[in-house]
Write an enzyme that holds these catalytic residues in place. Sequence first.
Site: not given
Ligand code: UDX
Ligand code: UDX
Length: 478
Positions: A17, A100, A174, A178, A229-230, A285
């Site tokens: 991935g 997922t 993780e 982002e 994590k959840l 997430c």
């Molecule tokens: C991640 C985590 O994996 C997910 O569980 C979490 O909740 C969100 O972040 P992320 O890296 O953000 O996912 O997802 P994405 O950018 O969609 O990347 C997953 C990659 O896995 C894709 O590039 C897809 O092509 C690849 N993949 C998927 C494989 O190579 N093999 C597979 O069988 C399925």
């Molecule tokens: C989140 C978790 O922070 C990270 O630990 C986990 O591994 C993946 O999910 P991410 O979704 O990439 O990370 O970004 P995050 O900075 O958490 O922001 C999530 C969303 O909440 C965004 O849309 C952001 O704009 C929003 N947000 C965040 C608010 O609206 N207010 C805040 O104070 C913080």
Amino acid sequence: MNKNLNSFEVLNICCIGAGYVGGPTMAVIADKCRNIKVTVVDKNSKRINLWNDINLDNIPVFEPGLKEIVARVRNKNLFFTQNLKDSIKNADIIFISVNTPIKQSGLGAGFASDLKWVEKCARQIGELALGHTIVVEKSTLPVRTARVIKQILNSASTDNNSNKRTFSILSNPEFLAEGTAINDLLYPDRVLIGGEDDYAIQTLSKIYQNWVPQKKILTTNLWSSELSKLVSNAFLAQRVSSINSISALCEATGANVKEVSNAVGLDSRIGREFLNSGPGFGGSCFKKDILNLVYLCRFFNLNEVADFWYQIVLINDWQQKRIYELIVKKLFGNVDGKIITILGFSFKSNTNDTRESPAIKIANYLLIEGAQLKIHDPKVSHQQIAMDLKDFQEDKNGMSLNSWQFSKDVYEALKNSDAVILTTEWEEYKGLDWRSISKSMRKPGWVFDTRKILNGIEIKNNGLNYWCLGEGSDLEMI
Ligand code: UDX
Ligand code: UDX
């Protein structure tokens, strides 16, 4: 390749991935552990080609600091490939970083995670791995997924030539966000490793110890790690929904949500983080993880607990709906044929990711209502916006009803607009020249700031109406 079963030395890491998690995480591991060969595999050939693109501006994930790391280590000890077979065979440790998504149909539809990719990965590992391999869950997964992986791997414990293969399973969720992924990876609050096998836990821990202080590496049992994590994401999302619910109350009472969140957050027991109200949380997430938590609670018949967490998702959806309704009301109850500019399409700034972006929801509502949208984002591609708005017509020449246009130039995007909605807090939007924008907009013109980053006084002084999320006025109370 040699496998070092009796020592903690790891020579080869494979990650399945090459997405927002797999790509940056492996780039940092490769940079910090130059003696380890890190191979990232993905079934998506386009994605792999982009990771290998000679022009580093084309790598598929935009994260501040990422391309500099990729430049340092790519094709030295970091490789991007589609060759799953060799990558699995050679690996001492395999990270599963595939997506997922929420199941669309069948049992648990709308709540449970679709584990088909994870299961497929486990089967492929079971088929191809050699000797002893540590398999690490990096993807966010429902609690007890490790058991599924274990069962699949154990059923493949000998190959066709009767060679024995063994596996240790770890959960290593993780926590990177982002937009700040590289910083989060380099200086994590904690690294969590869940497992049953001390040898495997120590092996993975040693890798992180190359740059993370040992006291920040936390070890737990598998299920605590998966659940943590959840719960972490649910707690963070809960804070966002809490403050968003208060933003509506501020608007109704004449309070200011910025002042309220500042006053509340200064209490060290509460803290200031994640109290910034906005158009609702997006990203891949938060929603998925809460829905998973809700599903888990219902499965164990804990319906009150499930209802408590589900409310966070409902408030988030409501926040986007109420912003759209408010915009329509301010535009005299009619957006049919009006041109509305959306500034920002990613779910937060500093990323090109649009998954669950509030901008998509708000754009959908307005398009259904008959608006004509002009969309700008500094990093999200035209192609990505077309995928996100696939149910609506793109109008490349003129503007027709229920249609949208993409504009690379922010001032071009604002020309002839009746209203502007700021949906993502990109830095470049803070310095816009409202004097010239106002001249190019239709009147009465409106600016809706859902992130509270614009200078309202300057906007109003230039003859435009300004609405800021969470800012009440005494006038509205009367
Ligand atoms: C991640 C985590 O994996 C997910 O569980 C979490 O909740 C969100 O972040 P992320 O890296 O953000 O996912 O997802 P994405 O950018 O969609 O990347 C997953 C990659 O896995 C894709 O590039 C897809 O092509 C690849 N993949 C998927 C494989 O190579 N093999 C597979 O069988 C399925
Ligand atoms: C989140 C978790 O922070 C990270 O630990 C986990 O591994 C993946 O999910 P991410 O979704 O990439 O990370 O970004 P995050 O900075 O958490 O922001 C999530 C969303 O909440 C965004 O849309 C952001 O704009 C929003 N947000 C965040 C608010 O609206 N207010 C805040 O104070 C913080």
